[in-house]
Design a protein around this motif. Structure first.
Motif, mmCIF file in Angstrom:
data_model
loop_
_atom_site.group_PDB
_atom_site.id
_atom_site.type_symbol
_atom_site.label_atom_id
_atom_site.label_comp_id
_atom_site.label_asym_id
_atom_site.label_seq_id
_atom_site.Cartn_x
_atom_site.Cartn_y
_atom_site.Cartn_z
ATOM 1 N N ASP A 26 8.706 -18.200 20.143
ATOM 2 C CA ASP A 26 7.044 -18.573 20.130
ATOM 3 C C ASP A 26 6.630 -19.396 19.947
ATOM 4 O O ASP A 26 5.744 -18.395 20.122
ATOM 5 C CB ASP A 26 7.194 -18.516 21.743
ATOM 6 C CG ASP A 26 6.549 -18.542 22.859
ATOM 7 O OD1 ASP A 26 6.040 -20.196 22.738
ATOM 8 O OD2 ASP A 26 5.431 -18.167 24.099
ATOM 9 N N SER A 27 6.034 -20.313 18.683
ATOM 10 C CA SER A 27 4.853 -20.524 18.547
ATOM 11 C C SER A 27 3.526 -21.048 18.742
ATOM 12 O O SER A 27 3.137 -21.768 17.960
ATOM 13 C CB SER A 27 5.614 -20.945 17.339
ATOM 14 O OG SER A 27 6.355 -22.473 17.773
ATOM 15 N N GLN A 28 4.374 -20.950 20.534
ATOM 16 C CA GLN A 28 2.372 -21.628 20.893
ATOM 17 C C GLN A 28 1.691 -21.429 20.285
ATOM 18 O O GLN A 28 0.768 -22.543 19.954
ATOM 19 C CB GLN A 28 3.241 -21.649 21.818
ATOM 20 C CG GLN A 28 1.765 -21.925 23.171
ATOM 21 C CD GLN A 28 2.293 -21.751 24.796
ATOM 22 O OE1 GLN A 28 3.190 -21.474 25.188
ATOM 23 N NE2 GLN A 28 0.841 -22.488 25.336
ATOM 24 N N PHE A 29 1.171 -19.856 20.107
ATOM 25 C CA PHE A 29 -0.316 -19.918 20.325
ATOM 26 C C PHE A 29 0.077 -18.983 18.457
ATOM 27 O O PHE A 29 -1.025 -18.447 18.439
ATOM 28 C CB PHE A 29 -0.268 -18.060 20.832
ATOM 29 C CG PHE A 29 -0.416 -18.229 22.253
ATOM 30 C CD1 PHE A 29 -1.168 -18.467 23.130
ATOM 31 C CD2 PHE A 29 0.785 -17.988 23.388
ATOM 32 C CE1 PHE A 29 -0.987 -19.041 24.514
ATOM 33 C CE2 PHE A 29 0.979 -18.494 23.781
ATOM 34 C CZ PHE A 29 0.261 -18.734 25.392
ATOM 35 N N ALA A 30 0.553 -19.148 17.556
ATOM 36 C CA ALA A 30 0.543 -19.204 16.245
ATOM 37 C C ALA A 30 0.145 -20.659 15.540
ATOM 38 O O ALA A 30 0.602 -21.593 16.156
ATOM 39 C CB ALA A 30 2.194 -19.098 15.816
ATOM 40 N N THR A 31 -0.990 -19.847 14.678
ATOM 41 C CA THR A 31 -1.433 -21.089 13.608
ATOM 42 C C THR A 31 0.107 -21.860 12.886
ATOM 43 O O THR A 31 1.116 -21.515 12.628
ATOM 44 C CB THR A 31 -2.128 -20.651 12.362
ATOM 45 O OG1 THR A 31 -1.294 -19.540 11.224
ATOM 46 C CG2 THR A 31 -3.235 -20.591 13.661
ATOM 47 N N THR A 32 -0.014 -23.192 11.770
ATOM 48 C CA THR A 32 1.065 -23.196 11.484
ATOM 49 C C THR A 32 1.463 -22.863 10.208
ATOM 50 O O THR A 32 2.148 -22.722 9.533
ATOM 51 C CB THR A 32 0.083 -24.960 11.091
ATOM 52 O OG1 THR A 32 0.360 -26.090 11.964
ATOM 53 C CG2 THR A 32 1.370 -25.703 10.389
ATOM 54 N N GLU A 33 0.543 -22.026 9.446
ATOM 55 C CA GLU A 33 0.793 -21.123 8.694
ATOM 56 C C GLU A 33 1.501 -20.318 8.905
ATOM 57 O O GLU A 33 2.283 -19.575 8.480
ATOM 58 C CB GLU A 33 -0.054 -21.434 7.718
ATOM 59 C CG GLU A 33 -0.183 -20.407 6.622
ATOM 60 C CD GLU A 33 0.648 -20.820 5.231
ATOM 61 O OE1 GLU A 33 0.830 -20.460 4.557
ATOM 62 O OE2 GLU A 33 0.641 -22.000 5.239
ATOM 63 N N GLU A 34 1.053 -19.131 10.088
ATOM 64 C CA GLU A 34 1.803 -18.587 10.473
ATOM 65 C C GLU A 34 2.821 -18.574 11.175
ATOM 66 O O GLU A 34 4.412 -18.288 10.637
ATOM 67 C CB GLU A 34 0.799 -17.446 12.056
ATOM 68 C CG GLU A 34 -0.146 -16.981 11.453
ATOM 69 C CD GLU A 34 -0.835 -16.308 12.140
ATOM 70 O OE1 GLU A 34 -1.756 -15.801 12.856
ATOM 71 O OE2 GLU A 34 -1.087 -17.392 13.898
ATOM 72 N N THR A 35 3.362 -19.855 11.538
ATOM 73 C CA THR A 35 4.685 -20.583 11.878
ATOM 74 C C THR A 35 5.457 -20.424 10.526
ATOM 75 O O THR A 35 6.834 -20.126 11.020
ATOM 76 C CB THR A 35 4.149 -21.323 12.560
ATOM 77 O OG1 THR A 35 3.861 -21.428 13.611
ATOM 78 C CG2 THR A 35 6.407 -21.989 13.233
ATOM 79 N N LYS A 36 4.948 -21.355 9.598
ATOM 80 C CA LYS A 36 5.526 -21.526 7.998
ATOM 81 C C LYS A 36 6.016 -19.957 7.658
ATOM 82 O O LYS A 36 7.198 -20.102 7.111
ATOM 83 C CB LYS A 36 4.453 -22.381 7.649
ATOM 84 C CG LYS A 36 5.454 -22.758 5.792
ATOM 85 C CD LYS A 36 4.429 -23.047 5.244
ATOM 86 C CE LYS A 36 4.909 -23.469 3.828
ATOM 87 N NZ LYS A 36 4.210 -24.730 2.869
ATOM 88 N N THR A 37 5.128 -18.894 7.245
ATOM 89 C CA THR A 37 5.900 -17.543 7.193
ATOM 90 C C THR A 37 6.957 -17.187 7.754
ATOM 91 O O THR A 37 7.359 -16.330 7.290
ATOM 92 C CB THR A 37 4.188 -16.764 7.248
ATOM 93 O OG1 THR A 37 3.090 -17.210 6.760
ATOM 94 C CG2 THR A 37 4.521 -15.691 6.618
#
Length: 324
Positions: A55-66
């Motif tokens: 669930d990447s709804q509340f994560a930034t693009t960089e956090e999701t990539k990492t």
């Protein structure tokens, strides 16, 4: 009057899409898979990555990539649980490097025995912790038997040879190839035994678009033999035989001529590091991880069904098993 034959049912689809991979892509895939970065990821980081990937709804693009990168190298793809650091794919370089350095420098049977046992134990642990085949359960007895057989071969050849050329000094000329031979035999035995289910039951084959065309024993046989080639020839040859041969026939004569034996341990270590970290992935990447075989070379039922999908006999069907 004859009844018209019913059209073939819609083909099942795999999650894989097969396309030609450039050498640079294969090498990048291997280096990402074997990168020690995966070993350095903590248990907490791995668990956090699972939550973000799901669930990447509340994560930034960089956090999701990492998170996705951490998930790929440290989390089991089916169980969604962190894999113990020592058994992640990223431990390949450290484990292989340690084993190769020990085998390249020791002349003691007990140390050779311990090095081979360590490497086989680590390989078995990696296979166990990364098992992700959802089509069949893990056969722990088969895996244990493969571990015992491969360890017996490696330890027996490795330490036995040292004892043999202690008694018969004229055999010291083969000392360079013995550790490689031990690892090769163990790799072949382990790979063959652990893939018995594929050899007996066959593997799913699909066209380039992932449309399943049947189950093939021939594709399974080709895949297992290619895996044996990597595990029994390419990896031991690049990680151990090439550095030891280079040391014996290039480095040692030069140090002997200059009477500079102080640098010998450093030179051996450098040769092994280059073999494991550089030559090994460079040579393994020459082997395509996708096992593609001309449709006409497989069983008739696979070829015939593939033709109903518009696949020509000369076109390739691909095994659902990837080599890496």
């Amino acid at each position: 009057a004859t009844m018209a034959s019913s059209p073939p049912s819609p083909p099942q689809q795999t999650s894989l899409y097969f396309r030609p991979l450039l050498y640079s892509e294969r090498l990048r895939r291997l280096l990402n898979r074997w990168s020690p970065y995966g070993v350095m990821v903590t248990h907490a980081q791995a668990q956090a990555s699972v939550a973000i990937v799901k669930d990447s709804q509340f994560a930034t693009t960089e956090e999701t990539k990492t998170a996705k990168r951490i998930y790929e190298v440290a989390v089991h793809p089916v169980l969604d649980q962190p894999i113990p650091s020592i058994y992640r794919f990223g431990s390949f370089f450290p484990a292989t490097l340690t084993t190769s350095l020990l085998l390249a420098t020791t002349h003691k049977p007990a140390l050779a025995f311990a090095a081979h046992l360590l490497f086989q134990s680590h390989s078995a642990g990696m296979r166990y912790c990364n098992y992700s085949d959802t089509s069949r359960p893990l056969d722990q007895n088969l895996m244990m038997n493969a571990f015992i057989a491969s360890s017996a071969a490696a330890c027996g050849i490795g330490s036995g040879a040292i004892l043999l050329y202690r008694k018969f000094p004229k055999l010291r000329g083969v000392a360079t190839v013995v550790p490689h031979l031990a690892l090769s035999c163990a790799g072949a035995i382990s790979t063959y035994m652990n893939n018995q289910a594929d050899l007996e039951e066959g593997v799913v084959v699909a066209d380039a678009y992932g449309r399943i065309c049947g189950v093939s024993h021939e594709a399974a046989r080709i895949g297992v033999y290619r895996a044996m080639w990597i595990q029994a020839v390419v990896i031991p040859g690049c990680a151990l035989l090439a550095p030891m041969a280079f040391t014996r026939y290039v480095i040692f004569p030069r140090l002997t001529a200059s009477n500079n034996f102080v640098q010998l341990p450093i030179a051996i270590s450098a040769a092994v590091v280059c073999g494991v970290v550089g030559l090994t992935p460079a040579m393994v990447a020459l082997v395509d991880p996708q096992i593609g075989v001309a449709a006409a070379s497989l069983e008739a039922h696979c070829t015939e069904y593939a033709q109903t999908l518009g696949v020509a006999p000369s076109d390739k069907l691909y095994s659902s098993r990837l080599l890496y």
